[in-house]
Design a protein around this motif. Structure first.
Motif: not given
Length: 484
Positions: A216, A218, A247, A249-250, A252-253, A282, A284-285
């Protein structure tokens, strides 16, 4: 640290066991070793444990078992081959009078990926006690064991040995250190190792970037990725896929978008692996439009690609679209797997499609021979609970092959509270307390249900039980994101 459990097998027992192979072994797997041109050459040609045991027996009878080079080839097959047997490798290793560096490395490598990776560390301790010097190939395997065990103390101790033996600039060793520290969430130690290496290869850059993204961090990951590009280092497809997976994960978009932009500028051929990594990132985000754009543009897709898109649609509230995509998957003759059905059942939960959920759950076993696991049962219990079918949900839990855990019973308890079904809730609470006697939360839930229906005597009795067991409700708390 406990000593490793080594099994010493008498020479006579080995000869008796190995010279009389099991009758269940196919005779076609035998091969002649009457006049071998080279024992090590034959060991390298083994394709089954039956063949290897014949060779092992011949080496014992002919007193050539102490040829460490030939014995090391036997060990390599047992420990590392898909057709090998790690338990047999342990016996063979412990019967060797003077294991050499290669033998220790082989066993450390095998144990690093086994069920208990720390056995590799115990082997290293034994290796040093026996006076066998480690080499540059020893430490990457040892660090892999520490990474798999997520042991920061192990990483630091191995790091000391790396410095002692002057291998702190060896790239593969350094990469093992960076990865080990990142997996153990010691990013400052990982970055220190990364910064001290004068020359870095692509793998080390990727390990550090992925380490930041997976923990986390990013912003640091993005800065380091840009720095890598500034140094004129171009990532290949495998590295890009790894970074994109990190990436997913929230937060890391923006890293993923930067990578896609880079890929388009360079004209990178996405392929199945890289395209799937983009879809997964994409989805996941929550960027479902971009995920679907990439998904639709891919000429080749595998079941992992479909899973990523279906799951993304399901968890972000597009249940009907997820189920429509699953129907398309079946039309494309793609065989779904267990992960696919977790996504589909999740879609049914979010959409409240009870009948469809029942159909898909039955289809797993009947049509695709997939045995439902706890996560599938969890989805079905959630779905039935949302639909008010509490008795059916309870019976499903009691009938399933897997042992129910607190989480799956807790899902049913939550449904009981929403439906106000105290009778089922009381049975569920008994099951949860049998698994976790100190779980005071279930007492609180049941007490609140009694209060909501005016059963104050039951509330009082339950509070007495809680007081007697020194249990109390944990005060609630909230977290607020200031947007910074």
């Amino acid at each position: 640290m406990p000593r490793p459990q080594f099994i010493f097998l008498p020479k006579q027992s080995i000869i008796k066991h190995l010279t009389h192979p099991s009758s269940s072994s196919s005779s076609s797997s035998s091969f002649s070793i009457n006049s071998p041109p080279s024992l090590s050459h034959i060991a390298d040609k083994c394709t089954s444990m039956h063949q290897l045991k014949q060779l092992h027996a011949h080496m014992i009878i002919s007193a050539r078992i102490h040829d460490n080079y030939a014995a090391s080839r036997l060990l390599s097959f047992c420990a590392l081959s898909d057709s090998g047997d790690i338990n047999y490798a342990v016996k063979l290793f412990n019967y060797t009078q003077q294991p050499n560096n290669f033998m220790y490395n082989t066993m450390i490598r095998a144990q690093a990926s086994a069920q208990n990776p720390l056995n590799a560390v115990l082997l290293f301790v034994q290796m040093r006690r026996m006076g066998v010097l480690p080499g540059k190939h020893t430490f990457p395997f040892l660090l892999k064991a520490c990474s798999n065990a997520k042991s920061v103390d192990g990483c630091k101790q191995v790091h000391c040995y790396v410095i002692k033996f002057g291998l702190d600039f060896e790239l593969y060793v350094v990469n093992g250190l960076v990865r080990g520290y990142c997996v153990s969430r010691c990013l400052s130690d990982a970055r220190q190792v990364f910064d001290e290496i004068p020359e870095r290869n692509l793998i080390i850059w990727a390990s550090m970037i992925c380490g930041y993204a997976q923990n986390n961090s990013s912003d640091e990951a993005l800065l380091l990725f840009n720095r890598m590009l500034d140094h004129g280092i171009e990532p290949n497809g495998v590295i890009l896929a790894s970074v994109l997976s990190a990436c997913a994960q929230d937060g890391c978009l923006m890293i993923g978008e930067r990578i896609e932009k880079f890929m388009r500028e360079k004209g990178t051929d996405w392929g199945v692996i890289l395209g799937t990594a983009l879809v997964h990132m994409y989805a996941k985000n929550g960027a479902l439009g971009k995920a679907r754009e990439v998904f639709d543009s891919m000429q080749q897709k595998n079941v992992v690609t479909w899973n990523a898109m279906i799951h993304g649609l399901a968890v972000h509230g597009h249940a009907e679209s997820a189920l429509t995509l699953f129907t398309k998957l079946e039309m494309e003759d793609i065989v779904p797997n267990g992960i696919t059905f977790v996504a589909v059942l999740s879609a049914c939960c979010h959409g409240g499609f009870l009948a469809e959920g029942r159909k898909f759950f039955s289809s797993m076993k009947q049509d695709y021979n997939i045995e439902p696991k706890l996560e599938h049962y969890g989805c079905m219990v959630d779905l039935l609970g949302r639909g008010g079918e509490l008795i059916e949900a309870e019976q499903l839990i009691r009938d399933m092959e897997w042992k129910a855990d607190v989480m799956i019973w807790g899902t049913l308890l939550s449904a009981c509270r929403k439906c106000g079904n105290i009778e089922v809730a009381e049975r569920v609470v008994e099951e949860i307390l049998a698994l976790d006697p100190q779980n005071h939360g279930v007492h609180v839930v049941l007490s609140n249900m009694y209060a909501e229906t005016g059963r104050w005597d039951d509330v009082l009795n339950l509070r007495k039980v809680m007081k007697k067991g020194h249990l109390k409700k944990v005060p609630g708390w909230s977290s607020v994101n200031d947007g910074g």
